[in-house]
Write a protein that holds these residues in place. Sequence first.
Motif, PDB file in Angstrom:
ATOM      1  N   THR A  22      13.747  87.597  79.642  1.00 42.88           N
ATOM      2  CA  THR A  22      13.978  86.399  78.847  1.00 42.88           C
ATOM      3  C   THR A  22      13.854  85.147  79.702  1.00 42.88           C
ATOM      4  OG1 THR A  22      16.352  86.325  79.298  1.00 42.88           O
ATOM      5  CG2 THR A  22      15.614  87.682  77.421  1.00 42.88           C
ATOM      6  N   CYS A  23      13.879  84.006  79.037  1.00 43.20           N
ATOM      7  CA  CYS A  23      13.846  82.729  79.745  1.00 43.20           C
ATOM      8  C   CYS A  23      15.025  82.620  80.706  1.00 43.20           C
ATOM      9  CB  CYS A  23      13.874  81.597  78.722  1.00 43.20           C
ATOM     10  SG  CYS A  23      13.836  79.927  79.438  1.00 43.20           S
ATOM     11  N   ASP A  24      16.219  82.957  80.235  1.00 42.36           N
ATOM     12  CA  ASP A  24      17.407  82.854  81.087  1.00 42.36           C
ATOM     13  C   ASP A  24      17.354  83.839  82.250  1.00 42.36           C
ATOM     14  OD1 ASP A  24      18.801  80.747  79.910  1.00 42.36           O
ATOM     15  OD2 ASP A  24      19.746  82.040  78.424  1.00 42.36           O
ATOM     16  N   GLU A  25      16.935  85.067  81.984  1.00 44.47           N
ATOM     17  CA  GLU A  25      16.849  86.065  83.054  1.00 44.47           C
ATOM     18  C   GLU A  25      15.875  85.619  84.137  1.00 44.47           C
ATOM     19  OE1 GLU A  25      17.755  90.268  80.688  1.00 44.47           O
ATOM     20  OE2 GLU A  25      15.727  89.389  80.642  1.00 44.47           O
ATOM     21  N   THR A  26      14.765  85.065  83.712  1.00 41.97           N
ATOM     22  CA  THR A  26      13.751  84.615  84.671  1.00 41.97           C
ATOM     23  C   THR A  26      14.243  83.399  85.453  1.00 41.97           C
ATOM     24  OG1 THR A  26      12.026  85.425  83.181  1.00 41.97           O
ATOM     25  CG2 THR A  26      11.355  83.912  84.925  1.00 41.97           C
ATOM     26  N   ALA A  27      14.802  82.422  84.753  1.00 45.03           N
ATOM     27  CA  ALA A  27      15.310  81.220  85.417  1.00 45.03           C
ATOM     28  C   ALA A  27      16.409  81.573  86.415  1.00 45.03           C
ATOM     29  CB  ALA A  27      15.821  80.233  84.384  1.00 45.03           C
ATOM     30  N   ASP A  28      17.301  82.481  86.014  1.00 47.30           N
ATOM     31  CA  ASP A  28      18.391  82.877  86.913  1.00 47.30           C
ATOM     32  C   ASP A  28      17.858  83.570  88.163  1.00 47.30           C
ATOM     33  OD1 ASP A  28      20.190  81.842  85.099  1.00 47.30           O
ATOM     34  OD2 ASP A  28      20.771  83.787  84.256  1.00 47.30           O
ATOM     35  N   TRP A  29      16.816  84.399  87.988  1.00 49.78           N
ATOM     36  CA  TRP A  29      16.235  85.089  89.144  1.00 49.78           C
ATOM     37  C   TRP A  29      15.590  84.086  90.096  1.00 49.78           C
ATOM     38  CZ3 TRP A  29      11.732  85.573  91.787  1.00 49.78           C
ATOM     39  CH2 TRP A  29      11.641  86.627  92.710  1.00 49.78           C
ATOM     40  N   VAL A  30      14.862  83.128  89.555  1.00 45.68           N
ATOM     41  CA  VAL A  30      14.215  82.121  90.394  1.00 45.68           C
ATOM     42  C   VAL A  30      15.265  81.316  91.163  1.00 45.68           C
ATOM     43  CG1 VAL A  30      12.784  80.048  90.418  1.00 45.68           C
ATOM     44  CG2 VAL A  30      12.145  81.971  88.960  1.00 45.68           C
ATOM     45  N   GLU A  31      16.333  80.919  90.468  1.00 47.41           N
ATOM     46  CA  GLU A  31      17.417  80.179  91.139  1.00 47.41           C
ATOM     47  C   GLU A  31      18.010  81.002  92.282  1.00 47.41           C
ATOM     48  OE1 GLU A  31      18.325  77.207  91.013  1.00 47.41           O
ATOM     49  OE2 GLU A  31      18.246  76.353  89.002  1.00 47.41           O
ATOM     50  N   ALA A  32      18.202  82.294  92.048  1.00 45.01           N
ATOM     51  CA  ALA A  32      18.870  83.153  93.027  1.00 45.01           C
ATOM     52  C   ALA A  32      17.970  83.532  94.200  1.00 45.01           C
ATOM     53  CB  ALA A  32      19.378  84.420  92.339  1.00 45.01           C
ATOM     54  N   ASN A  33      16.650  83.495  93.996  1.00 45.41           N
ATOM     55  CA  ASN A  33      15.737  84.031  95.001  1.00 45.41           C
ATOM     56  C   ASN A  33      14.771  83.020  95.614  1.00 45.41           C
ATOM     57  OD1 ASN A  33      15.997  87.219  95.058  1.00 45.41           O
ATOM     58  ND2 ASN A  33      16.274  86.548  92.931  1.00 45.41           N
ATOM     59  N   LYS A  34      14.810  81.772  95.167  1.00 43.99           N
ATOM     60  CA  LYS A  34      13.810  80.814  95.665  1.00 43.99           C
ATOM     61  C   LYS A  34      13.892  80.603  97.169  1.00 43.99           C
ATOM     62  CE  LYS A  34      16.689  76.955  94.010  1.00 43.99           C
ATOM     63  NZ  LYS A  34      16.771  75.931  92.935  1.00 43.99           N
ATOM     64  N   ASN A  35      15.066  80.804  97.768  1.00 51.36           N
ATOM     65  CA  ASN A  35      15.171  80.650  99.212  1.00 51.36           C
ATOM     66  C   ASN A  35      14.768  81.904  99.977  1.00 51.36           C
ATOM     67  OD1 ASN A  35      15.681  78.020  99.928  1.00 51.36           O
ATOM     68  ND2 ASN A  35      17.872  78.160  99.592  1.00 51.36           N
ATOM     69  N   ARG A  36      14.082  82.804  99.286  1.00 53.39           N
ATOM     70  CA  ARG A  36      13.428  83.930  99.944  1.00 53.39           C
ATOM     71  C   ARG A  36      11.921  83.692 100.084  1.00 53.39           C
ATOM     72  NH1 ARG A  36      15.789  89.086 100.221  1.00 53.39           N
ATOM     73  NH2 ARG A  36      17.947  89.215  99.502  1.00 53.39           N
ATOM     74  N   PHE A  37      11.455  82.562  99.564  1.00 55.88           N
ATOM     75  CA  PHE A  37      10.026  82.257  99.638  1.00 55.88           C
ATOM     76  C   PHE A  37       9.759  81.387 100.866  1.00 55.88           C
ATOM     77  CE2 PHE A  37      10.583  83.823  95.450  1.00 55.88           C
ATOM     78  CZ  PHE A  37       9.355  84.338  95.055  1.00 55.88           C
TER      79      PHE A  37
END
Length: 311
Positions: free
Chosen positions: A149-164
């Motif tokens: 979902t939109c929320d699941e995807t947004a939450d994952w990006v928020e949680a993992n963006k500092n792994r890029f």
Amino acid sequence: MKPFALLTDSGCALTADLRSRFGIDSYVSGNVTFPDGHTEKADLDWQRRTPEEFFSAMSSKKFLLKTSCPNIDEIESMFLPFVEEGREILMITISHGLSGTYNFALKAAEKVMEEHPGSKIRVVDSLRYSTAQGMLLAYASQMRDEGKTCDETADWVEANKNRFHQIGIMDDLFFLARTGRVNKAAAFMGSLVGVEPMADFSDNGLCTVVGKGKGKKKSLDACARYLEKLSIDPKSQTMFLAHSLREKEAAYLKKAVEERVGPKEIIVSSVDMFCGANIGPGLVAIFFYGQPISKDLIEEKKTIAECLQGK
């Protein structure tokens, strides 16, 4: 239910073919003001000039450009067609440290949701720029394809963006220093002949020098070792590699990474116009998913030092 719309801005470096591949529904353009005073919309597809023409003009350091972000009304106009279709929206923006787009997008989203009860717009600050932002969008697209979902995807990006991560070299930090994106001491080091500043993203999303190599090939080989040490499951990754007028060096780094870790794919592209106006010619960098970025880049600085020693 219709899949959510995936939106972004002109800082993502995704050309039309890549936007189509990753299902980017729309983007809003920032502005680039040229030395003669005229302003153009930042063009992800380079329809008015080629990247070679753009970055070659900057090589003299007299072709100085200014950038500005899209305004709230422009972002609102991008949101409205998708809201009217009944689609939820996820917008992933360029880092707030480099542009005001994120803050304006939040205001536009708030206004649209107030005027359209029941609508949902999530705005995520990528804390990244150019191809790294594009890579985050590619991951979000894959999650959408998997039914998230939109929320699941947004939450994952928020949680993992500092792994890029980013690792690469920059011939000259003149343009970055001019716009305050690196300090003058780092810029001076970057101007020394044979010294190659090497950068990754800090934990607050700013591009920060983690080491200084001597000689392009030695430095690029160290970049490949750095990626090998910090990446997670590199063979399954689609990585992104960006350059600004450095095709030869980009090809060398691509080959070095392929030989060392064999990723699924490496997508090579030019730095986009919006970010390139502040970067200038001379960048070659690869972007990958890896270990969480450490506080003050302590681990990253240690790792690049080892890699420059051939370890």
